[in-house]
Scaffold this active site. Structure first.
Site, mmCIF file in Angstrom:
data_model
loop_
_atom_site.group_PDB
_atom_site.id
_atom_site.type_symbol
_atom_site.label_atom_id
_atom_site.label_comp_id
_atom_site.label_asym_id
_atom_site.label_seq_id
_atom_site.Cartn_x
_atom_site.Cartn_y
_atom_site.Cartn_z
ATOM 1 N N TYR A 1 -14.869 10.125 -1.049
ATOM 2 C CA TYR A 1 -14.108 9.763 -2.465
ATOM 3 C C TYR A 1 -14.468 10.845 -3.525
ATOM 4 C CZ TYR A 1 -11.958 5.469 0.676
ATOM 5 O OH TYR A 1 -11.565 4.622 1.656
ATOM 6 N N ARG B 1 0.795 -1.048 -0.153
ATOM 7 C CA ARG B 1 -0.123 -0.142 -0.117
ATOM 8 C C ARG B 1 0.936 1.067 0.599
ATOM 9 N NH1 ARG B 1 -5.194 1.676 4.281
ATOM 10 N NH2 ARG B 1 -5.299 4.225 3.144
ATOM 11 N N ASP C 1 -17.873 -0.168 3.525
ATOM 12 C CA ASP C 1 -18.148 0.626 4.431
ATOM 13 C C ASP C 1 -18.743 2.356 4.705
ATOM 14 O OD1 ASP C 1 -15.980 0.751 4.606
ATOM 15 O OD2 ASP C 1 -15.040 0.190 6.469
HETATM 16 P P1 NAD Z 1 -4.198 -6.030 6.410
HETATM 17 O O1 NAD Z 1 -3.215 -5.835 5.915
HETATM 18 O O2 NAD Z 1 -4.138 -5.777 7.957
HETATM 19 O O3 NAD Z 1 -4.866 -7.699 6.573
HETATM 20 C C1 NAD Z 1 -5.164 -8.224 5.300
HETATM 21 C C2 NAD Z 1 -4.852 -9.983 5.692
HETATM 22 O O4 NAD Z 1 -4.574 -10.268 4.223
HETATM 23 C C3 NAD Z 1 -3.143 -10.484 6.013
HETATM 24 O O5 NAD Z 1 -2.983 -10.189 7.497
HETATM 25 C C4 NAD Z 1 -2.602 -10.508 5.278
HETATM 26 O O6 NAD Z 1 -1.760 -11.780 5.505
HETATM 27 C C5 NAD Z 1 -3.581 -11.184 4.078
HETATM 28 N N1 NAD Z 1 -3.459 -11.650 2.933
HETATM 29 C C6 NAD Z 1 -3.033 -10.967 1.891
HETATM 30 N N2 NAD Z 1 -3.881 -12.287 0.894
HETATM 31 C C7 NAD Z 1 -3.599 -12.808 0.792
HETATM 32 C C8 NAD Z 1 -3.757 -14.270 0.141
HETATM 33 N N3 NAD Z 1 -4.065 -13.989 -0.816
HETATM 34 N N4 NAD Z 1 -5.196 -15.136 0.677
HETATM 35 C C9 NAD Z 1 -4.830 -14.492 2.495
HETATM 36 N N5 NAD Z 1 -4.749 -13.455 3.292
HETATM 37 C C10 NAD Z 1 -3.539 -12.538 2.591
HETATM 38 O O7 NAD Z 1 -5.289 -4.945 5.919
HETATM 39 P P2 NAD Z 1 -6.359 -4.340 6.541
HETATM 40 O O8 NAD Z 1 -5.934 -2.541 6.604
HETATM 41 O O9 NAD Z 1 -7.326 -4.897 7.936
HETATM 42 O O10 NAD Z 1 -7.534 -3.951 5.798
HETATM 43 C C11 NAD Z 1 -7.920 -5.644 5.085
HETATM 44 C C12 NAD Z 1 -8.866 -5.155 3.957
HETATM 45 O O11 NAD Z 1 -9.925 -4.714 3.863
HETATM 46 C C13 NAD Z 1 -8.394 -4.768 2.767
HETATM 47 O O12 NAD Z 1 -8.524 -4.592 1.480
HETATM 48 C C14 NAD Z 1 -8.362 -2.575 2.888
HETATM 49 O O13 NAD Z 1 -9.059 -2.227 2.089
HETATM 50 C C15 NAD Z 1 -10.033 -4.012 3.114
HETATM 51 N N6 NAD Z 1 -11.356 -3.177 3.961
HETATM 52 C C16 NAD Z 1 -12.252 -2.213 3.119
HETATM 53 C C17 NAD Z 1 -13.366 -1.860 3.937
HETATM 54 C C18 NAD Z 1 -14.686 -1.527 2.592
HETATM 55 O O14 NAD Z 1 -15.183 -0.709 2.625
HETATM 56 N N7 NAD Z 1 -14.628 -2.698 1.576
HETATM 57 C C19 NAD Z 1 -13.443 -1.042 4.764
HETATM 58 C C20 NAD Z 1 -12.580 -1.192 5.371
HETATM 59 C C21 NAD Z 1 -10.944 -2.488 5.148
HETATM 60 C C1 G6P Z 2 -13.132 3.273 4.103
HETATM 61 C C2 G6P Z 2 -13.705 2.813 2.615
HETATM 62 C C3 G6P Z 2 -13.240 0.985 2.828
HETATM 63 C C4 G6P Z 2 -11.241 1.742 3.009
HETATM 64 C C5 G6P Z 2 -10.965 2.207 4.258
HETATM 65 C C6 G6P Z 2 -8.884 2.528 4.348
HETATM 66 O O1 G6P Z 2 -13.964 2.673 5.091
HETATM 67 O O2 G6P Z 2 -14.957 2.153 2.311
HETATM 68 O O3 G6P Z 2 -12.541 1.229 1.197
HETATM 69 O O4 G6P Z 2 -10.506 0.465 2.953
HETATM 70 O O5 G6P Z 2 -11.709 3.829 3.799
HETATM 71 O O6 G6P Z 2 -8.825 3.116 5.658
HETATM 72 P P1 G6P Z 2 -7.611 3.148 6.479
HETATM 73 O O7 G6P Z 2 -7.917 3.630 7.611
HETATM 74 O O8 G6P Z 2 -7.344 2.277 5.511
HETATM 75 O O9 G6P Z 2 -7.139 5.147 5.269
HETATM 76 MN MN MN Z 3 -14.537 1.060 0.800
#
Ligand code: NAD
Ligand code: G6P
Ligand code: MN
Length: 440
Positions: free
Chosen positions: A263, A93, A170
């Site tokens: 966004y 990232r 979210d």
């Molecule tokens: P993070 O890096 O702390 O956790 C992600 C985990 O995924 C890590 O432990 C990593 O080892 C694991 N991983 C990576 N590739 C993998 C694979 N191929 N198979 C299995 N595990 C794998 O990240 P985070 O900040 O906690 O975020 C997690 C995800 O959630 C991110 O994609 C983030 O963008 C997403 N997110 C989405 C929303 C949303 O609104 N859609 C909101 C918050 C976070």
């Molecule tokens: C929001 C979005 C997610 C994104 C996150 C990033 O929740 O909906 O898609 O991953 O913000 O937040 P961060 O705290 O990781 O910058």
């Molecule tokens: Mn999102």
């Protein structure tokens, strides 16, 4: 009452403990018999898992808890897969954010070249999860919030069109919590909304209370002054997020007939974003120094003490939408929720194959879209450009096409020229060698 078995994919995520606490807080509404963590990084996951094991034993000892890096163990006998993986983790990232900035272009997790770069890593990871689920638990549903959700959703539409995957974000929920606060409502669920767009690229067109009273005029008056920057009880919003919530007022000014997703700031004010970025310290650094350090520190402390009694980890209330979604499928609640789904006429004057974010009624057979009708020229133009960025990225991944990925980056509103796009692309290819398909 049936009790459910859940697999959490991305067990090592910074969000996992908050989600587990949220699930344990909602057992009366959504009973659980088993929780399994799956991750491909055993060491990272173990730190979170050891703490969650203690949390679960203290709060709900009947739940069977498993953590593993073995797909068969993880995906066998599950009803729901909650997927939040980050392929390449925070180290990548950071590169997604810093490489474009070196070329004067904004660096963001899901928007612009950074989002495209992340998409090229995520597609394979998420498809792999879908395949594991279908192999070992063919009746299960995947609730996916792995980012970049727009690109991931398009990839699953193209590559696994019949899979039971629901893509959700979210951000609208977080904004609606703020809207409810501005209106003095108890809950965002007191509002009935109409919304259209792509993920991280959408607009509210109508917001009413349950009696049908129009809440838009009052909201617009506030948003014109403060954006969505209002204090939320129990939430300590970070400075960079407060900037984004405030900037929504400038985004709103461009089209005062709707209310914007935060966004959109990256697409309308890329110059402002670049000027306010530190190329040596981006959001990835903030998160590593903040949320990641805190969550992993708390988890290590729980494991050392053998109890979660004094832990500062807290229920992620935002994440309760995940329980709403699982309940909608499990109990056919017909809840109205925003999901990322194939357009197929929901926006009548827009590409029927686009993955759009619109309200849906969710029941046991999945989501039914609520028609949003025709959208205005302004949004239509923007969305056609952005959806093409997303589709070209997925095509580039499938075909291994350098040309299409160059086109995708060139087409992003955040990038000013094809020359800059090419320079960024070449740097991203170098940085992503381990993760991207080879491009020809
Ligand atoms: P993070 O890096 O702390 O956790 C992600 C985990 O995924 C890590 O432990 C990593 O080892 C694991 N991983 C990576 N590739 C993998 C694979 N191929 N198979 C299995 N595990 C794998 O990240 P985070 O900040 O906690 O975020 C997690 C995800 O959630 C991110 O994609 C983030 O963008 C997403 N997110 C989405 C929303 C949303 O609104 N859609 C909101 C918050 C976070
Ligand atoms: C929001 C979005 C997610 C994104 C996150 C990033 O929740 O909906 O898609 O991953 O913000 O937040 P961060 O705290 O990781 O910058
Ligand atoms: Mn999102």
């Amino acid at each position: 009452m049936k009790k459910f078995s859940i697999a959490v994919a991305g067990g090592g995520s910074t969000f996992t403990p908050g989600i587990v606490l949220m699930l344990l807080d909602n057992l009366d509404k959504f009973p659980i018999r088993q929780i399994k963590f799956y991750d491909n990084d055993a060491e990272r996951q173990e730190i979170i898992a050891k703490a969650c094991d203690i949390i679960i034993k203290e709060k709900a000892p009947d739940i069977n808890f498993v953590y593993t890096t073995d797909p068969e163990t993880a995906f066998t006998d599950v009803d729901f897969v909650m997927a939040h993986i980050r392929v390449g983790k925070y180290a990548m990232r950071e590169k997604d954010e810093k490489i474009p900035l070196r070329h004067g272009v904004l660096g963001q997790e899901t928007c612009g070249p950074g989002g495209i770069s992340y998409g090229m890593r995520s597609i394979g990871g998420v498809i792999e999860l879908v395949d594991y689920m279908e192999k070992y638990s063919p009746n299960a549903w995947m609730l996916n919030y792995s980012n970049p959700a727009a690109i991931v959703a398009e990839a699953t539409r193209r590559l696994r069109p019949n899979s039971k995957i629901l893509n959700i974000c979210d951000m609208p929920i977080g904004i609606e919590i703020r809207m409810a606060e501005m209106l003095g409502l108890k809950s965002r669920k007191d509002m009935v909304i109409r919304y259209f767009g792509l993920n991280h690229f959408g607009w509210w067109t109508d917001i009413r209370d349950k009696q049908g009273n129009d809440l838009m005029p009052a909201l617009k008056e506030k948003v014109a002054k403060v954006g969505y920057n209002v204090p939320i009880e129990g939430e300590n919003t970070e400075a960079s997020w407060n900037d984004t919530f405030t900037k929504a007022k400038d985004v709103f000014a461009i089209d005062p007939t709707t209310l914007p997703n935060t966004y959109l700031k990256y697409y309308f004010f890329p110059d402002y974003v670049v000027e306010h970025s530190n190329p040596n310290h981006t959001r990835a650094n903030e998160v590593m120094e903040g949320r990641e350090k805190f969550v992993f520190g708390e988890c290590r402390a729980i494991a050392e003490k053998g109890t979660a009694k004094d832990s500062k980890l807290h229920v992620d209330d935002h994440a309760s939408y995940i329980v709403d979604l699982a309940r909608a499928i499990a109990y056919d609640t017909k809840e109205r929720m925003l999901l990322i789904v194939e357009n197929d006429g929901a926006i009548s004057n827009f590409d029927s194959t686009a993955m759009v974010e619109v309200p849906c009624i969710v029941g046991s057979n999945g989501p039914e879209k609520i028609v949003q009708g025709k959208i205005p020229q302004f949004q239509k133009g923007l969305m056609e450009q952005q959806v093409s960025v997303e589709k070209l990225t997925v095509e580039a991944w499938i075909e291994g096409s350098y040309q299409k990925l160059w086109q995708a980056i060139t087409l992003s509103r955040t990038v000013s020229s094809a020359k800059v796009a090419k320079a960024i692309l070449d740097d991203l290819i170098e940085a992503n060698k381990e993760f991207w398909p080879v491009l020809k």
